[in-house]
Write a protein that holds these residues in place. Sequence first.
Motif, PDB file in Angstrom:
ATOM      1  N   SER A  29       0.854  -1.184   0.000  1.00 27.28           N
ATOM      2  CA  SER A  29       0.000   0.000   0.000  1.00 27.28           C
ATOM      3  C   SER A  29       0.887   1.229   0.000  1.00 27.28           C
ATOM      4  O   SER A  29       1.890   1.285   0.717  1.00 27.28           O
ATOM      5  CB  SER A  29      -0.911   0.020   1.234  1.00 27.28           C
ATOM      6  N   LEU A  31       0.917   5.571   0.147  1.00 28.75           N
ATOM      7  CA  LEU A  31       0.118   6.735   0.529  1.00 28.75           C
ATOM      8  C   LEU A  31      -0.039   7.694  -0.644  1.00 28.75           C
ATOM      9  O   LEU A  31       0.857   7.860  -1.463  1.00 28.75           O
ATOM     10  CB  LEU A  31       0.769   7.446   1.708  1.00 28.75           C
ATOM     11  N   PHE A 177      -4.713   6.114   1.200  1.00 25.15           N
ATOM     12  CA  PHE A 177      -3.896   5.279   0.338  1.00 25.15           C
ATOM     13  C   PHE A 177      -4.138   5.668  -1.110  1.00 25.15           C
ATOM     14  O   PHE A 177      -5.231   6.054  -1.504  1.00 25.15           O
ATOM     15  CB  PHE A 177      -4.208   3.802   0.555  1.00 25.15           C
TER      16      PHE A 177
END
Length: 215
Positions: A29, A31, A177
């Motif tokens: 993941s 940001l 995300f």
Amino acid sequence: MKSDKQRLLTILLLVLTSTLPLSTVYGASVLKITMDELLTGSEFIFEGRVLSVESKQTGPKRIHTFVTCEIKEIIKGEYPEQTITLRFLGGAVGNLTMAVSDIQIPRDGERGVYFVESLERNQVHPLYGWSQGHFTVTADDTGIERIMTSKNQPVTRISFDADSVQPSNETRRVKAFSRGVATGVTVEQNREETKGLPLNEFKQALRKRLNETNP
């Protein structure tokens, strides 16, 4: 310095690759960042064309893919050669596959604008913000070159922090995300009816903002 989010991802992936067999898909993941963060966080930004894509086994349980690009125009930074090789974690060698979700490797022959985070550090993904720092270029039916996302969605507008309402300090601490595009990038889903921003306008906007932030 490597950003905290990429440092944590690197640690996670290294742990996974040291304990699991090859032929595995790993989750990741990233940001969401702004266009200003994309500009300031990238050491080197260039327009280029992919000359070759080659995957190699770089360890007992690790594969990297090496993407060599012709540098057509430098937008930020310096580089002494006419070509640059970007290294991505993952790839396929023979019947062995190592895949990391959210890593999209540039295709052979692809043209694009690439935001390289560091010219010295080896990272999981060499582009700042992963797909957020990866734009492709496609010519329309009139020959005008237009800017697209890494998934070939038309980018119709880009804006920077000064162009939008500034969030409070409390809001800034909360980051979502990424879904593949930076904050400030306007994308149209319907490629058939929408044309992306002309490449030259995109590059001019980047240079203008760089001059504003680094007078």
